[in-house]
Design a protein around this motif. Structure first.
Motif, mmCIF file in Angstrom:
data_model
loop_
_atom_site.group_PDB
_atom_site.id
_atom_site.type_symbol
_atom_site.label_atom_id
_atom_site.label_comp_id
_atom_site.label_asym_id
_atom_site.label_seq_id
_atom_site.Cartn_x
_atom_site.Cartn_y
_atom_site.Cartn_z
ATOM 1 N N ASP A 19 29.803 16.433 33.140
ATOM 2 C CA ASP A 19 31.110 17.101 32.528
ATOM 3 C C ASP A 19 32.187 15.492 32.833
ATOM 4 O OD1 ASP A 19 33.671 17.964 32.023
ATOM 5 O OD2 ASP A 19 33.481 19.828 32.888
ATOM 6 N N ILE A 20 32.553 15.112 31.902
ATOM 7 C CA ILE A 20 33.501 13.982 31.871
ATOM 8 C C ILE A 20 34.673 14.262 32.766
ATOM 9 C CG2 ILE A 20 34.817 12.312 30.640
ATOM 10 C CD1 ILE A 20 32.000 11.768 30.478
ATOM 11 N N SER A 21 35.239 15.454 32.686
ATOM 12 C CA SER A 21 36.382 15.795 33.696
ATOM 13 C C SER A 21 36.259 15.850 35.052
ATOM 14 C CB SER A 21 36.704 17.235 33.109
ATOM 15 O OG SER A 21 35.950 18.101 33.691
ATOM 16 N N LEU A 22 34.932 15.930 35.450
ATOM 17 C CA LEU A 22 34.547 15.973 36.818
ATOM 18 C C LEU A 22 34.811 14.172 37.285
ATOM 19 C CD1 LEU A 22 31.214 17.840 37.196
ATOM 20 C CD2 LEU A 22 33.706 18.514 37.455
ATOM 21 N N LEU A 23 34.324 13.454 36.521
ATOM 22 C CA LEU A 23 34.503 11.880 36.886
ATOM 23 C C LEU A 23 35.999 11.587 36.502
ATOM 24 C CD1 LEU A 23 31.559 10.402 34.856
ATOM 25 C CD2 LEU A 23 31.708 10.801 37.249
ATOM 26 N N ARG A 24 36.673 11.990 35.487
ATOM 27 C CA ARG A 24 38.234 11.623 35.474
ATOM 28 C C ARG A 24 38.986 12.086 36.816
ATOM 29 N NH1 ARG A 24 38.036 13.755 29.982
ATOM 30 N NH2 ARG A 24 37.815 12.154 28.469
ATOM 31 N N THR A 25 38.379 13.406 37.194
ATOM 32 C CA THR A 25 39.089 13.825 38.590
ATOM 33 C C THR A 25 38.964 12.977 39.581
ATOM 34 O OG1 THR A 25 39.079 16.284 37.434
ATOM 35 C CG2 THR A 25 39.425 16.111 39.925
ATOM 36 N N PHE A 26 37.698 12.659 39.761
ATOM 37 C CA PHE A 26 37.053 11.826 40.788
ATOM 38 C C PHE A 26 37.953 10.536 40.842
ATOM 39 C CE2 PHE A 26 34.668 8.056 41.651
ATOM 40 C CZ PHE A 26 34.445 8.067 43.086
ATOM 41 N N PHE A 64 44.744 14.958 46.804
ATOM 42 C CA PHE A 64 44.402 15.736 45.955
ATOM 43 C C PHE A 64 45.735 16.477 45.225
ATOM 44 C CE2 PHE A 64 40.373 15.184 47.510
ATOM 45 C CZ PHE A 64 39.428 16.200 47.356
ATOM 46 N N GLY A 65 46.793 16.794 45.936
ATOM 47 C CA GLY A 65 47.772 17.400 45.328
ATOM 48 C C GLY A 65 48.469 16.404 44.190
ATOM 49 N N ALA A 87 37.645 21.923 43.499
ATOM 50 C CA ALA A 87 36.566 22.515 42.899
ATOM 51 C C ALA A 87 35.687 21.435 42.187
ATOM 52 C CB ALA A 87 36.865 23.585 42.248
ATOM 53 N N ARG A 88 36.408 20.856 41.578
ATOM 54 C CA ARG A 88 35.464 19.654 40.809
ATOM 55 C C ARG A 88 34.778 18.573 41.560
ATOM 56 N NH1 ARG A 88 40.119 18.087 35.804
ATOM 57 N NH2 ARG A 88 40.135 20.410 34.688
ATOM 58 N N GLU A 110 29.929 16.286 43.956
ATOM 59 C CA GLU A 110 29.208 15.954 45.031
ATOM 60 C C GLU A 110 27.932 16.865 44.864
ATOM 61 O OE1 GLU A 110 32.738 14.734 48.321
ATOM 62 O OE2 GLU A 110 32.062 16.718 48.023
ATOM 63 N N SER A 111 27.950 18.031 44.743
ATOM 64 C CA SER A 111 26.809 19.004 44.517
ATOM 65 C C SER A 111 25.826 18.370 43.468
ATOM 66 C CB SER A 111 27.305 20.530 44.151
ATOM 67 O OG SER A 111 26.090 21.148 44.181
ATOM 68 N N THR A 112 26.370 18.177 42.438
ATOM 69 C CA THR A 112 25.523 17.328 41.262
ATOM 70 C C THR A 112 24.771 16.187 41.721
ATOM 71 O OG1 THR A 112 27.153 18.358 39.616
ATOM 72 C CG2 THR A 112 25.464 16.414 38.807
ATOM 73 N N LEU A 113 25.472 15.302 42.784
ATOM 74 C CA LEU A 113 24.894 13.983 42.922
ATOM 75 C C LEU A 113 24.097 13.957 44.375
ATOM 76 C CD1 LEU A 113 28.073 11.692 41.729
ATOM 77 C CD2 LEU A 113 25.805 11.975 40.665
ATOM 78 N N ASP A 114 24.538 15.336 45.114
ATOM 79 C CA ASP A 114 24.094 15.543 46.414
ATOM 80 C C ASP A 114 24.213 14.437 47.520
ATOM 81 O OD1 ASP A 114 22.622 17.010 48.075
ATOM 82 O OD2 ASP A 114 20.590 15.792 47.925
#
Length: 281
Positions: free
Chosen positions: A2-9, A18-19, A34-35, A40-44
Motif C-alpha cells: 500500500d503506497i499510503s504506508l510508504l507515504r506515511t513512513f 507522529f502527531g 497503525a500504518r 513494520e509487520s510487512t517488512l518484519d
C-alpha cells in the motif's frame, strides 16, 4: 504494498513526530501509528526508535527511506502518465544541476514548448548524485551534468563547452591579487579544482566556498568580490559594465553532458531533445 504506508513512513521520517505527520496527511495520529505498525509487520523490521519527544530511524528505517522515496515518486509518475489525456500523451522527465538550468536547460525547454506544446515536461534540479540515482531508478529520462558517471547502463553525449572566466566587481583587477582577497571559490568539479590549484598555487583561503555559481554571482552583485563563473551566466553583466574580466586569468572550460537511459533514447520526446541540441550546436 500500500503506497499510503510508504507515504506515511516518509512523513514521519521527515518530521520525526507522529502527531505532526498526522496533521500533514490529514489523518488521525492513531491511523499514522497503525500504518507504521502495518509496514513494520510487512517488512518484519523495526523502522523507528520511539522515545518520549524523540523519534529516530533505525538502521532498517534509514535503508528503507531511499527505496520508499523512489517507489512513491515512481508511482506518482506512473499515475500521471496513465491518467494523461491523449493530447498530452508525450511526456519527458528532465533533470539538471542547478547551474545548468540557466546555461543549457532553460533555453532547451523553451524550444521544446514551442515545437511540441502538447508535451508534458517534468523538470528537476538536483545534485549530481541525486540525478544519477533518479536516472538509474527510472524516475528521469535524461539529465544534464558536468561530470557524468561511467556506467554501462547509461548513455553519455557531450552537449557543449562552458567557458569559466574570472570576473570581479572591481575593474582593472589582476588575477594574482584577485585570489588574495574578496574571492569566492566555486566548486565546478574535480577537473576545475585541479586546474585552479595548478594556476593559483599561492591563493589565499577564499572568503567563501560554494557549489553554486548562481549563488556566487548573486553575492558578487550585492556585496562585490571575485569568482570564476560561466561566461553565459555573466555576459550581460559584462556588457553593461556591472562586472569586469580579471586581467591575466586563464579561461577554464567545463563540458556539459547529456546522460540518457538507453530504454528512453528511442522515445519521441527524448529524440526531440537530442534534435534541439544538435540544431543548437
Amino acid at each position: 504494498m500500500d503506497i499510503s504506508l510508504l507515504r506515511t513512513f516518509l512523513e514521519v521520517a521527515k518530521v520525526r513526530h507522529f502527531g505532526k505527520a498526522a496533521e500533514t496527511l490529514c489523518v488521525t495520529q492513531s491511523a499514522v501509528s497503525a500504518r507504521i505498525k502495518q509496514l513494520e509487520s510487512t517488512l518484519d523490521v523495526k523502522l523507528f526508535i520511539r522515545k518520549r519527544g524523540d523519534i529516530q530511524l533505525t538502521i532498517a528505517g534509514n535503508r528503507l527511506q531511499r527505496h520508499a522515496e523512489t517507489i512513491v515518486k515512481g508511482w506518482a509518475r506512473a499515475r500521471q502518465d496513465i491518467a494523461m489525456e491523449s493530447s498530452l500523451s508525450d511526456s519527458i522527465a528532465i533533470g539538471c544541476m542547478n547551474d545548468l538550468w540557466p546555461i543549457t536547460v532553460k533555453g532547451l525547454c523553451l524550444q521544446l514548448t514551442q515545437q511540441a506544446p502538447e508535451m508534458l515536461m517534468q523538470i528537476e534540479i538536483l545534485t549530481r548524485d541525486m540525478l544519477i540515482q533518479r536516472l538509474t531508478s527510472g524516475l528521469l529520462d535524461l539529465a544534464f551534468m558536468f561530470e557524468p558517471p561511467q556506467m554501462s547502463e547509461l548513455l553519455i553525449r557531450k552537449v557543449m563547452d562552458v567557458p569559466l572566466i574570472m570576473v570581479s566587481s572591481r575593474e582593472g583587477l589582476l588575477a594574482a591579487e584577485a585570489v588574495q582577497s574578496g574571492y569566492t571559490l566555486v566548486d565546478w568539479g574535480n577537473s576545475f579544482a585541479s586546474l585552479h590549484a595548478e594556476y593559483f598555487p599561492d591563493a589565499a583561503v577564499p572568503i567563501m566556498r560554494t557549489g553554486s555559481g548562481g549563488l556566487a554571482y548573486d553575492l558578487i552583485q550585492q556585496q562585490g568580490g571575485t569568482a570564476y563563473l560561466a561566461e553565459q551566466m555573466v555576459s550581460e553583466a559584462l556588457a553593461q559594465g556591472k562586472l569586469f574580466r580579471v586581467e591575466g586569468a586563464p579561461v577554464l572550460e567545463r563540458q556539459v553532458y547529456l546522460v540518457v537511459r538507453p530504454e528512453s533514447e528511442q522515445r519521441k520526446p527524448v529524440r526531440s531533445v537530442i534534435a534541439c541540441l544538435k540544431a543548437g550546436t
